[in-house]
Design an enzyme around this catalytic site. Structure first.
Site, PDB file in Angstrom:
ATOM      1  CB  ILE A  72       1.139   3.511   4.683  1.00 51.94           C
ATOM      2  CG1 ILE A  72       0.053   4.633   4.885  1.00 51.94           C
ATOM      3  CG2 ILE A  72       1.123   2.721   6.124  1.00 51.94           C
ATOM      4  CD1 ILE A  72      -1.519   4.296   4.858  1.00 51.94           C
ATOM      5  CB  CYS A  73       6.602   1.928   5.456  1.00 50.28           C
ATOM      6  SG  CYS A  73       7.509   0.437   5.263  1.00 50.28           S
ATOM      7  CG  LEU A  74       0.839  -2.220   7.602  1.00 51.45           C
ATOM      8  CD1 LEU A  74       1.639  -2.285   9.015  1.00 51.45           C
ATOM      9  CD2 LEU A  74      -0.542  -1.598   7.850  1.00 51.45           C
TER      10      LEU A  74
END
Length: 200
Positions: free
Chosen positions: A92-94
């Site tokens: 995940i890119c967060l």
């Protein structure tokens, strides 16, 4: 880890999630994978009015010994078609799971932030460039593809007969189903281009 700050803190947050309104509404869930609170399994319901609606998405949550000063490591176990989540690894890119993490954040805020990310993608900071490109260039194609993945992997409402037929064409040629789905999704369901890519 059983007695340290991280474990105590996660224990408290775990209870907070279990008692939360969101759990009551079946929007999020969390359970322990091991008794020492270093690994949990999260679940989030696909947000309404998104292609993920009706799906249930499972997350792996690993808690570092330095929690809450460092973020938990979270990835999607359920396959998902989303610009900020790898369609291959579930990474995940967060920002809050990286440099924008704050010790005041909790398991509950992490799960709700991921649910919000599903509803509002950030295609300019993608984790999956192929999905992000489709998202930016052909919203409708993205929506149909994400909905199909939700039906296939997350128990969402039934899929797309046209997509199913194209996948079957490839599996008949000996391609593994998941591989066929990725290739077709990546080429906007253009059977010819997907076939070329798989057999080149």
């Amino acid at each position: 880890m059983a007695n340290n700050i991280a474990a105590q803190r996660i224990q408290r947050e775990f209870k907070e999630v279990i008692k939360s309104d969101e759990v009551a509404k079946c929007a999020i869930r969390v359970e322990l994978v091991n008794d020492n609170y270093t690994e949990l399994k999260g679940e989030i319901a696909g947000p309404p009015d998104t292609p993920y609606e009706g799906g249930n998405f499972v997350l792996e949550i690993k808690v570092p010994e330095t929690y809450p000063f460092n973020p938990p490591k979270v990835r999607f176990i359920t396959k998902i078609w989303h610009p900020n989540i790898s369609s291959v690894t579930g990474a995940i890119c967060l920002d809050i799971l990286r440099d924008q993490w704050a010790a005041a954040m909790t398991l509950r805020t992490v799960l709700l932030s991921l649910q919000a990310l599903m509803a509002a993608a950030e295609p300019d900071d993608p984790q999956d460039a192929v999905v992000a490109k489709q998202y930016k260039e052909d919203q409708e194609m993205f929506r149909l593809t994400a909905k199909h993945w939700t039906a296939k992997y997350a128990g969402g409402p039934s899929g797309n007969p046209d997509f199913e037929m194209k996948i079957r064409r490839l599996t008949d040629m000996g391609v593994e189903e998941d591989q066929a789905r990725v290739a077709l999704s990546s080429y906007n369901w253009d059977l010819e281009r997907a076939t070329e890519q798989l057999f080149s």
